[in-house]
Design a protein around this motif. Structure first.
Motif, PDB file in Angstrom:
ATOM      1  N   SER A 168     -22.917  -2.162 -84.545  1.00  0.00           N
ATOM      2  CA  SER A 168     -22.986  -2.790 -85.718  1.00  0.00           C
ATOM      3  C   SER A 168     -22.329  -3.983 -85.834  1.00  0.00           C
ATOM      4  O   SER A 168     -21.676  -4.326 -84.843  1.00  0.00           O
ATOM      5  N   ASP A 276     -29.371  -1.611 -73.784  1.00  0.00           N
ATOM      6  CA  ASP A 276     -28.864  -1.867 -75.253  1.00  0.00           C
ATOM      7  C   ASP A 276     -30.040  -1.368 -75.978  1.00  0.00           C
ATOM      8  O   ASP A 276     -30.071  -0.195 -76.433  1.00  0.00           O
ATOM      9  N   ASP A 277     -30.921  -2.164 -76.459  1.00  0.00           N
ATOM     10  CA  ASP A 277     -32.047  -1.718 -77.460  1.00  0.00           C
ATOM     11  C   ASP A 277     -33.399  -2.079 -76.832  1.00  0.00           C
ATOM     12  O   ASP A 277     -34.015  -3.084 -77.199  1.00  0.00           O
TER      13      ASP A 277
HETATM   14  N1  HPA Z   1     -24.187  -4.444 -80.934  1.00  0.00           N
HETATM   15  C1  HPA Z   1     -23.835  -4.041 -82.066  1.00  0.00           C
HETATM   16  N2  HPA Z   1     -24.649  -3.342 -82.653  1.00  0.00           N
HETATM   17  C2  HPA Z   1     -25.814  -2.749 -82.093  1.00  0.00           C
HETATM   18  C3  HPA Z   1     -25.999  -3.183 -80.866  1.00  0.00           C
HETATM   19  C4  HPA Z   1     -25.418  -4.115 -80.084  1.00  0.00           C
HETATM   20  O1  HPA Z   1     -25.276  -4.603 -78.873  1.00  0.00           O
HETATM   21  N3  HPA Z   1     -27.148  -2.572 -80.409  1.00  0.00           N
HETATM   22  C5  HPA Z   1     -27.445  -1.762 -81.603  1.00  0.00           C
HETATM   23  N4  HPA Z   1     -26.556  -1.717 -82.488  1.00  0.00           N
END
Ligand code: HPA
Ligand code: ZN
Length: 325
Positions: A168, A276-277
């Motif tokens: 986060s 990552d996402d």
């Molecule tokens: N950074 C910080 N928080 C996150 C990320 C990230 O890459 N992906 C999901 N939450």
């Protein structure tokens, strides 16, 4: 010339993957309907249009509200299973997946609901030879006390969780804020890692805290160490892993950071390529390998090094590592 077949066929480990970041618009709508939750959109195209950001903060503003559709153990299972099947197609043999307990606890979802759903998916993935594990992340924009509470809640599930992480919003939330929950986690035998985001202004200070004081075993992102040769040397001496995410970098800063990633890899740093996402940043792990290979004209040998780095810095036993390397 690197082909997609080569990339998919390259055995790899994924070490930086947020389960909540694998929520595709299709599944989000399906679960919203099933659970009777109004997410503001009713078509896949409209949901997809909300997946637009130009910074980590603007991404997080889409990411957290979207989780409202996850309600039952089966919802969490379905989310994880969809990712694991995709990972299988991309040539992933081993994966350590982040999840955010506080993003669910604060919505009134009990710990056992998400942990049991996610863990059941890990067990079922063994049937198609994907070795899946869980890393519990604390939200760094919440308090250290709350992180300690979550650590206590996780006690009955200790054997289902391989490590702890921190994610986060990093701004004003340095690693040192979490010295207590992280030292408690280390005492309980958890592996440790932390995000060190690429768009963080005091990134080098944060990375020093994470490495020198908290003693984490990996850094998520962390490629800003390239600015500081002492840190590069430190990371190399400790054989510490950096988990990079090219497509995610492109969304957060308009730069895949391929130059930095390749430079670090060539200096011997154990950098790996991850997604990552993936539902939010336009691609899964093989898409990330493909994107960086194309843009920076990488060789097959360089991609093999990234894949080797992913196994070498994973938290599997040395015995199991040797079956992949
Ligand atoms: N950074 C910080 N928080 C996150 C990320 C990230 O890459 N992906 C999901 N939450
Ligand atoms: Zn991340």
């Amino acid at each position: 010339k690197i082909t997609r077949e080569f990339i998919n066929g390259l055995p790899k480990a994924e070490l930086h993957l947020h389960l909540e970041g694998t929520l595709e618009p299709e599944l989000k709508l399906e679960l919203a309907k099933k659970n009777g939750i109004d997410i503001g959109q009713t078509t896949i195209e409209d949901v997809r249009k909300t997946y637009e950001y130009d910074s980590l903060a603007s991404f997080l503003n889409v990411y957290y509200p979207g989780m409202a559709v996850l309600q039952t153990e089966d919802d969490f299972y379905q989310l994880a299973m969809a990712y694991l099947k995709h990972a299988k197609k991309d040539g992933v043999k081993h994966v350590e997946m982040f999840f955010d307990p506080q993003a669910h606890l604060t919505r009134g979802i009990p710990f056992d609901v998400f942990i049991n759903g996610y863990y059941r998916a890990c067990i079922d993935a063994r049937a198609f030879n994907v070795d899946a594990h869980l890393i519990m992340c604390f939200l760094r924009d919440m308090s250290a006390n709350y992180a300690n509470e979550v650590l206590n809640m996780a006690k009955p599930y200790r054997n289902m969780i391989l490590g702890v992480g921190l994610d986060s919003d990093e701004h004003h939330n340095p690693p040192l804020k979490f010295i207590s929950p992280f030292s408690n986690a280390i005492s309980s035998g958890y592996h440790t890692t932390m995000h060190a985001d690429i768009d963080q202004v005091d990134s080098i200070d944060h990375i020093k805290q994470a490495l020198e004081i908290i003693n984490v075993e990996r850094l998520d992102h962390g490629t800003n160490i390239v600015e500081n040769q002492d840190l590069v040397d430190w990371v190399n001496q400790r054989n510490l892993g950096l988990t990079s995410c090219p497509l995610s970098n492109g969304f957060v800063t308009n730069d895949m950071k391929g130059k930095e990633i390749v430079e670090l890899m060539e200096q011997g740093v154990k950098v790996s390529i991850n997604s990552d996402d993936p539902a939010y940043f336009g691609g899964y792990i093989a898409d990330n390998y493909e994107a960086i290979a194309k843009k920076y004209d990488l060789t097959a040998q360089q991609l093999v090094i990234f894949a080797r780095n992913s196994f070498e810095t994973s938290w599997i036993s040395d015995f199991q590592k040797n079956t992949y390397l």
